[in-house]
Every structure is written in structure tokens, then in C-alpha cells.
Design a protein around this motif. Sequence first.
Motif, PDB file in Angstrom:
ATOM      1  N   MET A   1       0.818  -1.199   0.000  1.00  7.11           N
ATOM      2  CA  MET A   1       0.000   0.000   0.000  1.00  7.11           C
ATOM      3  C   MET A   1       0.858   1.258   0.000  1.00  7.11           C
ATOM      4  O   MET A   1       0.553   2.235  -0.663  1.00  7.11           O
ATOM      5  CB  MET A   1      -0.936  -0.002   1.199  1.00  7.11           C
ATOM      6  CG  MET A   1      -2.055  -1.033   1.091  1.00  7.11           C
ATOM      7  SD  MET A   1      -3.221  -0.877   2.439  1.00  7.11           S
ATOM      8  CE  MET A   1      -4.342  -2.204   2.028  1.00  7.11           C
ATOM      9  N   ALA A  43      -5.555   3.333  -2.038  1.00  5.97           N
ATOM     10  CA  ALA A  43      -4.525   2.781  -1.171  1.00  5.97           C
ATOM     11  C   ALA A  43      -4.189   3.828  -0.119  1.00  5.97           C
ATOM     12  O   ALA A  43      -4.242   5.036  -0.398  1.00  5.97           O
ATOM     13  CB  ALA A  43      -3.276   2.410  -1.969  1.00  5.97           C
ATOM     14  N   HIS A  66      -6.850  -0.957   4.250  1.00  2.00           N
ATOM     15  CA  HIS A  66      -7.067  -1.142   2.818  1.00  2.00           C
ATOM     16  C   HIS A  66      -8.444  -0.592   2.444  1.00  2.00           C
ATOM     17  O   HIS A  66      -9.254  -0.254   3.309  1.00  2.00           O
ATOM     18  CB  HIS A  66      -6.966  -2.626   2.448  1.00  2.00           C
ATOM     19  CG  HIS A  66      -7.981  -3.487   3.138  1.00  2.00           C
ATOM     20  ND1 HIS A  66      -7.799  -3.979   4.419  1.00  2.00           N
ATOM     21  CD2 HIS A  66      -9.210  -3.927   2.748  1.00  2.00           C
ATOM     22  CE1 HIS A  66      -8.853  -4.686   4.776  1.00  2.00           C
ATOM     23  NE2 HIS A  66      -9.728  -4.668   3.780  1.00  2.00           N
ATOM     24  N   ASP A 114      -6.936  -3.268   8.989  1.00  2.00           N
ATOM     25  CA  ASP A 114      -6.706  -4.707   8.930  1.00  2.00           C
ATOM     26  C   ASP A 114      -6.747  -5.321  10.321  1.00  2.00           C
ATOM     27  O   ASP A 114      -6.036  -4.865  11.236  1.00  2.00           O
ATOM     28  CB  ASP A 114      -5.339  -5.002   8.298  1.00  2.00           C
ATOM     29  CG  ASP A 114      -5.268  -4.576   6.841  1.00  2.00           C
ATOM     30  OD1 ASP A 114      -6.341  -4.360   6.244  1.00  2.00           O
ATOM     31  OD2 ASP A 114      -4.146  -4.464   6.322  1.00  2.00           O
TER      32      ASP A 114
END
Length: 274
Positions: A1, A43, A66, A114
Motif C-alpha cells: 500500500m 490505497a 485497505h 486490517d
Amino acid sequence: MKLITKICLIVLVCTAPKLSAGQITPAVKKGDFYFAWGYSREAFSNSDIRFKGANYDFTLEGVEAHDRQSPFAWNPYFKINQLTIPQYNINAGYFLNDKYAIALGWDHMKYVMDLYQTVKISGEIDLLASPYNKTYQNEDILIIPDFLTFEHTDGLNYANVELRRFDCLLNKKKVNINAISGLGIGVLYPRTNASVLDMERADQWHLSGYGTAAVAGLNATFFEHYFLQTELKGGYINMYDIVTTYDDADRASQDFFFGQWNVTFGARFNVLKK
């Protein structure tokens, strides 16, 4: 990313100042108005996120996140009442002269932290019967749902105003190609989905911060009015006042860079013609 974001920013910085089309007759005119709708991928750079409340104040360092684009299918991309479910972009502009347009935009991005990543934590938690009560000093912690979920999925809404420049690269009877560059500023108006230390999420719209971005792209216009456009956009977001729970004392804050690839389609008409 990180790599994707850096590439987007490098492309924008290197391309924007050099977009020039020599002596080709401009394809756009003063008084042109356009409207565009499309979809995007994003991103995000890693960010430090601070969570603060009456009995806790801690910071997570280098948190990864993300985007979440909907799989391409008839529903939701072509179903009228579902069009705003994917990550979408709206942009409308008015040409002040034969090169420059002032544009208003709404970028509906989605930011998803995440889960099950290990990050550093510093600060203090002192809640009633919480298994996480402790003073932390740059220690490792695994992010699991019982500890934290954190998303701007309805969404990471960036309302912006931009000054855009259009340089004609090709101007034929039925098609013209334009290079686009621009700069903009705006505000973030998300509805954040967060569960901090297993507390109930607030799930409410809130003006949470500001952003700035640069854009570069290509526009292909057909039959003078209808166009397809692709863009790279990159910028900085600072969200200093994120609502997490129904308690007014509970807030989060973060800042990060983002990169965005947009594909839009739309129409352009002159509103000054008699």
C-alpha cells in the motif's frame, strides 16, 4: 500500500506541471459545464491512530488499512437504488475560461483497518473489568475484534473543491483528448464504524477533518459532449475528531496519505450558448 501511494504521488507531482498542448485549439470553452460519475480504488499509507476517552488514552502506531470496493456485478453497479454502495466519485465543474474549471467533488472512499495485525501500543486503559487494563509503553499488541474494529466504510467521504486545468492533446470532429491536472482542498465527513474495547459504536455522520489532493488524468470526449475519463489522485488527510461511541468524550484521531485511481464517465454542455 505504501508503494502504491508513493507511485500515485510521484506521477502526480511529475506530470501536473508538464501538461501542455502547444497550439492545438482548445476543446473546452468558457461556460462549459460538466458532470461526471465513476468508481475508484484506493490505497492508504500506514498511520498512527489515537483513541481517547474518559478512562483510556492510547495510540496504535503504524496501523495498516485497505479499501473495500464492491465486486463488479449488475447489482450494485447498474441498479439505480444501489449505485452508492461501491466506492464512487462525483465531480461537477464549470469552465471559467478555455483552460481552467472550478469543480466540486465527492469521493466516497472506504477505509478498513486490517484485523489480526500486530502493532505498537503506548498509553493507558483503565475501564471497568476490561482485560486490556494496563499502562503500555511501546509494546506489541495483536488487533482482534474484541479489542478494536475500525472502519470508515459509509464512508471515508471527501467533499472537495478543485481548480482543474484542461490541455487539449487532440481535437478532431468527433473526438478530442484532454490532459487534466489540478489541486484541491476539502473536508472529511464520514460515518465511522468503530468498536473500541467492545463499546457500542456511534454510527453517525460527523465532520472529522480536512484533506488536500492533486490530480492528473486523461479525458476522451466523443461527439463534443460525452466523455470517459481516468485519473490518478493523491493527497493527505487529517482526521482530528473521529466519533467512535455515543459518549462525547470518546474520540479518535489519525492522519495519512492516500492514492486513488478513478474511472468516470459524464457529459459536458455549454450553458452560455443561446
